[in-house]
Structures are given as structure tokens and as C-alpha cells.
Design a protein around this motif. Sequence first.
Motif, PDB file in Angstrom:
ATOM      1  N   PHE A 568      12.654  -2.746  -7.030  1.00  0.00           N
ATOM      2  CA  PHE A 568      12.144  -2.084  -5.851  1.00  0.00           C
ATOM      3  C   PHE A 568      12.901  -2.812  -4.765  1.00  0.00           C
ATOM      4  O   PHE A 568      12.642  -3.913  -4.322  1.00  0.00           O
ATOM      5  N   PRO A 569      13.539  -1.883  -3.876  1.00  0.00           N
ATOM      6  CA  PRO A 569      14.406  -2.526  -2.781  1.00  0.00           C
ATOM      7  C   PRO A 569      13.547  -3.164  -1.623  1.00  0.00           C
ATOM      8  O   PRO A 569      12.426  -2.860  -1.616  1.00  0.00           O
ATOM      9  N   ASP A 600      11.981   2.097   3.206  1.00  0.00           N
ATOM     10  CA  ASP A 600      11.690   1.656   1.891  1.00  0.00           C
ATOM     11  C   ASP A 600      10.193   0.802   1.945  1.00  0.00           C
ATOM     12  O   ASP A 600      10.072  -0.176   1.449  1.00  0.00           O
ATOM     13  N   PHE A 601       9.474   1.418   2.659  1.00  0.00           N
ATOM     14  CA  PHE A 601       8.078   1.032   2.852  1.00  0.00           C
ATOM     15  C   PHE A 601       7.381   0.942   1.353  1.00  0.00           C
ATOM     16  O   PHE A 601       7.497   1.753   0.642  1.00  0.00           O
ATOM     17  N   ASP A 618       9.745   5.964   3.552  1.00  0.00           N
ATOM     18  CA  ASP A 618       9.878   5.754   4.967  1.00  0.00           C
ATOM     19  C   ASP A 618       8.524   5.777   5.687  1.00  0.00           C
ATOM     20  O   ASP A 618       7.742   6.773   5.470  1.00  0.00           O
ATOM     21  N   ALA A 619       8.440   5.011   6.875  1.00  0.00           N
ATOM     22  CA  ALA A 619       7.270   5.061   7.481  1.00  0.00           C
ATOM     23  C   ALA A 619       7.505   4.790   9.174  1.00  0.00           C
ATOM     24  O   ALA A 619       8.779   4.184   9.613  1.00  0.00           O
ATOM     25  N   THR A 620       6.632   5.217  10.022  1.00  0.00           N
ATOM     26  CA  THR A 620       6.558   4.992  11.251  1.00  0.00           C
ATOM     27  C   THR A 620       5.211   4.246  11.989  1.00  0.00           C
ATOM     28  O   THR A 620       4.239   4.862  11.412  1.00  0.00           O
ATOM     29  N   ASN A 621       5.404   3.204  12.818  1.00  0.00           N
ATOM     30  CA  ASN A 621       4.263   2.606  13.294  1.00  0.00           C
ATOM     31  C   ASN A 621       4.341   2.570  14.831  1.00  0.00           C
ATOM     32  O   ASN A 621       5.375   1.865  15.163  1.00  0.00           O
ATOM     33  N   LYS A 622       3.385   2.930  15.540  1.00  0.00           N
ATOM     34  CA  LYS A 622       3.522   2.665  16.854  1.00  0.00           C
ATOM     35  C   LYS A 622       2.191   2.496  17.381  1.00  0.00           C
ATOM     36  O   LYS A 622       1.157   2.931  16.880  1.00  0.00           O
ATOM     37  N   ARG A 654       9.790  14.445   0.432  1.00  0.00           N
ATOM     38  CA  ARG A 654      10.112  13.715  -0.639  1.00  0.00           C
ATOM     39  C   ARG A 654       9.144  12.504  -0.936  1.00  0.00           C
ATOM     40  O   ARG A 654       9.246  11.888  -2.014  1.00  0.00           O
ATOM     41  N   PHE A 655       8.224  12.325  -0.122  1.00  0.00           N
ATOM     42  CA  PHE A 655       7.196  11.318  -0.290  1.00  0.00           C
ATOM     43  C   PHE A 655       5.733  11.599  -0.856  1.00  0.00           C
ATOM     44  O   PHE A 655       5.056  11.078  -0.975  1.00  0.00           O
ATOM     45  N   GLY A 656       5.924  13.093  -1.370  1.00  0.00           N
ATOM     46  CA  GLY A 656       4.947  13.515  -2.103  1.00  0.00           C
ATOM     47  C   GLY A 656       3.510  13.488  -1.450  1.00  0.00           C
ATOM     48  O   GLY A 656       3.154  13.658  -0.414  1.00  0.00           O
TER      49      GLY A 656
END
Length: 776
Positions: A568-569, A600-601, A618-622, A654-656
Motif C-alpha cells: 500500500f503506497p 493515497d490516504f 485522496d482526501a482534503t482537510n481544511k 473512484r473511492f466508492g
Amino acid sequence: MRRSLFLANAGLIAILLPALPALAADAVVDAESIGEEIVVTAQKREQKLADVPITITAYTGRSLREIGVTQFDQLSAYVPGLNVQEQSPNNPGFVVRGITSDTGSSQGAPAVTVYLNGVDVSRSRGSYFDLYDLERVEVVKGPQSTLFGTAAAVGVVSVITAKPRPGTSGEVRLGYGNYDQRRIDGFLNVGNDQIAVRVAGAIKLRDGVVPNIAGRPNSQTPNGPRIDDLNGQGQYGARVSVRYTPNADLTLDLIGTYDGQRAPGTAFSSGTFAPTGGTTSPYSFKEAAGSPNSLTALGLDQPGLKRNVYDLNFTGTYKLDEAFSITAIAGYRNFDSLEVFDADGTQAWYLEFAEDARGEQISAEARVNFTSDRVRAFAGANYFWETGFQRVPFSSEEGIFLQCAARLVPNLACINNATGVVTAAQATAILTGGAFTRLPYASEQFRNSATIDTFSLFGDITVIPVDGLELNFGGRWLTENRFSGFSSNIPNSRITGASLIPGGVSTGGAVLTGEGDFDAFLPRANILYHVTDKLNVYATWSRGRRSPVVQVNAARVSGQVVPAVRLFPAELLTNYEVGVKGSLGRVNFSLGAYIMKYKDFQISVPQQGAPALIVNADATNKGIEAEINASLSDAVTLYANGSYIDARVNNDPRFGSFAGDRFRLQPEWQGAAGANIKLPLAGNLELFANPNVTHRSSLFFELPNNPVTSQGPVTLANLRAGIRHPEGKWEVIGFASNLFNTRYLLDAGNTGGAFGIPTFIRGLPRLFGVEAVYRF
């Protein structure tokens, strides 16, 4: 047994107490309080908190005592962007800005670094320790790989213990409260200008707050052994510190620490099946591990935790001249833990598990610091080696498991909720045609292991081109080898002829292996501008990385058991941040805003009796974080902090099922507010009070998000108040946490959720009591 140990220590202190005044004529009074100017070392040099161009929250040990913080989960209520979930000391979850670091797998990598006296101790099952006799705690948010190493992907919790100092001083603290809370902690410091020794320790005991009727007359096994109540505490800690200062330029510190638990088990409450005479409410009593034979194969005779952590730390600092200094840090840490838990949370001999985890690590770091009027820099090298394993034994009764999991016998329930009878206990006799009435089953579902070698070079430079402006650049290059192993010993069921838990593949104890080599470069850049002597603004850009995972499992191909190795990367993130820190009269404040982008969270998905599956997305955090304290007068200080965090998986098909979901264990809104109040009384005594309130909005306990395994908003009130001697020689304190006895969940889903019967862990009820403190 725990009561006997407590009384023995209390007796020893009672014998010594009358002699303590003879050791020193005057008490040493520490005037620290919330709102004081704190010096931190997050950037490898001493700096005022306001001059650090990153988001950092720091408390002195004295400040933490004033608000009643003695363990990590309490600390998190007062640090914006930090949450600590403590299922048990063996399974803490450190959450910084929505990222949880709690994997028990030896092959996984932490995302949040826990530091103890300059050494990384982040491996989950060895990361927990008691908070007593501290110099300070620093919580640094955002990727900090340059400063703290590869595990600091999203933040750092750095604990610095109190060091020996010249002179003789000490403190003894005794406490008692409801649920038979018993506490002893303190320190003794003896030394001169060249050599000093400090001995500190703490014992915290508490009966379980969740009644467990297993083994009692109204349970399914009234003649069985009495099982302890659940969610109790049995914490033991000791530390010996030696400081040698032969001259003004050389300081050597050697610290040995023991941390251990002998604690009751965790109450996993079934939301599906009720205990005898009870309900499925998480706040009902439990009937866990009621069978006298259900746990014998797991290592303990009832749910509980037995854990030992040994730590040795050496730090040496030598000042070459006014510009250069050298620092060397070396550490050794060893832990072993065995936790037995009733994963189904019922009276049935169904899902009885244990986790046996052991680990060992060695680390060494050397660093050179340079300081001048216009340039500050450091560079160094770090080596980190660790090895360990996580073993998961399983125990069940075959017929009960098959009936509760698969309903093989028509019209036969698992448990009758009206009577509490385990009707599935009839299944073995039915399925074997009466040949057997009970078939105990025991397996080692899996054992994962890993050995990890990491070497890194790091450097950082701050340039001051003009007065008021600081430009900072730094980075860490690393190379690591990750060697993973897997084994299992899973017998076939005598009823089905296959593994009792579907999908399990037995290696017969043989170890399957996989290996990988990786390297990376992680930079950072900061700008700090002193607008005035009282106001600083800053901007930060940094890269973070959570190490790749070489996960090994077993697969059956053409009748042969072969390694199933999955790579897992690495989880990569980029952080952008701006902030302001300053003061206005007697008001100090800080405000920061950030956005983090993840590639690659790593998402851990629990599996039935197997290592968690890792899914990349992939993810975003703000978010925004703020802190303020105001000293209204010498008698009253007010403080508050808060954060808003929007952390979620990107809404991409893509992340189901994870697409658009919020990170687990992270509320959107979180805050705390309180006051330090000191009022004079007759006879020069002082009345003090520390009321505070904490709040968090709703959160999810799992990914994918599920309303069943979530918790709504929670607000808790806490109070500490008492009187003290005018010179601080003694204090008498009353304390209450969760003052209004608010009901809330600590966790939900858990191992039971992987089998379709989620379990729930309640938070602590109102705890109250009294403490007496004597200082000399």
C-alpha cells in the motif's frame, strides 16, 4: 490485590510525611498558570511560543495540574485540533486535524508522532503513558517531518518530563473519589549544581464504572467466577531521572521510566443482544465473558489488560561556543501487552478475542545547532530501528458461533432478549445429532510482525534578511527497509470441517514474509513577520508522509498456502497554512487556518478475524484553529480555544462507499473555555477554582460513515476548587469531571461490527473526589 498495593504505598508515605519538613525549610512555589509566557523547543531551540511560525499549543506541567489533566484523553479537550480516544491504555487513538493514528498492526505506520523526551514512541500499543511530574507538553500541528521524523505526517504530541535541579524539593498528592478512585503521585528531588536526582511516580486505581453481572446469581453462569466490573483503571508509573552538569557547557540527562497497567476489561456493549434482565442500551449493565471456559485459551481468566512499558532515554548537550552546540539523544523502549476482550459484548461464548502485542525499539540522533544574529540553523542524522508483533487469539463455542453468525438451525435464536438465555447453546447438540453438547474452539487467527530500519538526514535554516522578517527552509531525507511477516494457526471446525471464521487460511504456524525498500524527501518552508513587538504573522508550506505498508497475509492457491503480499503506497500530503499570534494588553491570542491535500490516504477497514484491510483514497482537510486567554486581574484568568475542521475523503466515484465521507473520530466543531480564579481568605489562605466546559459537535466512529456508529454533540462541564497555603506548601482540592453526568459514546462499531453486530463503548460518567497535596 490493587487495593493492597495502594495501601502499602499510602502507608509508606504516611511514615515519611512527618520527616519531610526537615528536608527543606521553605516550600518551592511554582507560580505558573494558564496565560504565562511559555518557552518551547519544537524547532530544536528555545523560543517563545509566539515566535514559532507553526501552529503549536503548549502547557506547562503546573498548568495541566491546575485544570486536572493527568492523561492524554483529558489533554485533548484543551488543544484545538487534537482528539485522543482511549478505549484502553493499550488502544489509544491520537487524532490531529482529523487524522487518526491507532493501528495495532506491527506492519502499519503511525500518522501522529508521540514524543517522550525527544524520542519517537509512536507505536500504538506502546505509545500510551501516564502524565505526571511534567515540565511541559507541546502539541504541534501540521506535517513536521523535518523536526520530528517520518511519523509526524500530520502532527506531534511531545511530552517533556521534569528534570532534576539543584536543591531538595518534593511533592506528595493523595486522592480518593467515587467508584473507589485511589490516587498517589509525587516526586522527590535531591541534588547540587553538578549532579541531581529526581524520583517520581504515580498510581491511579478505579473500580469499573460499568457493572458486569457475569458470574453473579442473575447471570447465565451463577456458579462461575466473579468477573470484575468493566471500564476501570489500574495505572502504575515510576521514573528516575539523573542530571549531570560538570560545567556550564555540558549537560547530561539519563531517564528511566516504567509504565504499566493491570486494568479491568473494556465494556463492549452489544446493540443487538441484551444481558440477562438488562437492555441493549450502551448505559445498561453488561454480562461479558460469562462462561468459565471462554477465556482460558486467551491468557487471562477474565476481560482485562496486562501491560508493561520500559523506557530508557539519554540526552547530552554540549555548548562548543556562543554560536555552536551539539546534542545527542539515544533511546531504548520495550513493551509487552496482553488484552482480553469480549468482542460481541454478550453472555454468549461467541466472539472472545485477545491481543498480544510486543515491541522493541532503539533510536539515536545527533544534531549540531548554530545561532547568530541573522542566521539560526541545525543539521543532523537519525537512526531508528523497531521490531514487534501483534498476535490475535480467538475463542468460541462452535455451535454458538455458527448459530449466531449463520443461523444454521432454523427458528433458533442466538440470544433470547426477553430472558437473556443463550439459546444458541443448543446448536452443537442439534448439529452433531447429540454426539456433542459443547465444542470449545481456539485459534490464533493471525500474527503479524515487522522489523523496520530507518535512517534519515535532516537540516533547517532560518535567515533574518532584515529586522522583523524570518525566512525558514528545511527538509528531511530518509531511507527505510520494512520487513513484514505473517502466520496463523487456525484449526477446522469439527462441525463444518472448515475454518470457523470464514476466509481464514492457516499457515500451520509457518511464517510468510514480504519486504520493501523506500526513500523520500520531505521539505518545509516558513515565513514569519514581526508586525510589532506584540504581533506576529506567519505562513507555512510543508510536505508530510505516512510510510508505505508491506502487508502480508496468507492465500490458498491450487491447494497450497502461499504469501499474499500487498504494497500500500505511502500516504502523501501537502499542507498550506497561515496564522497570526499576538497579545493586546493582558490578552494573548493565536489564530491559524490551513488546507491539507492528501494523496493515497490510508483507510483501515476491519475484517472478520483478519488484519484490517487498507484502502487508499485522496482526501482534503481544511480548518481554522484559535486560542485566547485574558488575564482580567491578578485573581482571574479566562481562556478559550476552538477549531473548525472539515476533513473528508474526496467526493469522487473512484473511492466508492468512502466518497465524500468525513474522517472518523473528528468533530467539525470543537472547543473549550474556562477560568482560573484565586481569591484571598482569612489567615492568608487562598481559595482557587478552575471551572471549565468542553464541547464537540457530532462525529462518526467509522469509515464509511454510518449513523448507527456515530455520536451527537457532547458538552461536558468540569470543576476543580480548593484552598491552599499562602506559600503553596499544601492544598486541599475537590474535583468533578463530567459534572452533570452527561451520557456519551467513546466508540462504536469495533470488532463486533465486522461480524454484523456493532458494539458501543460508553464514555465515563461523573467522577468526583478530593485530593490533598503537600510540597516541600
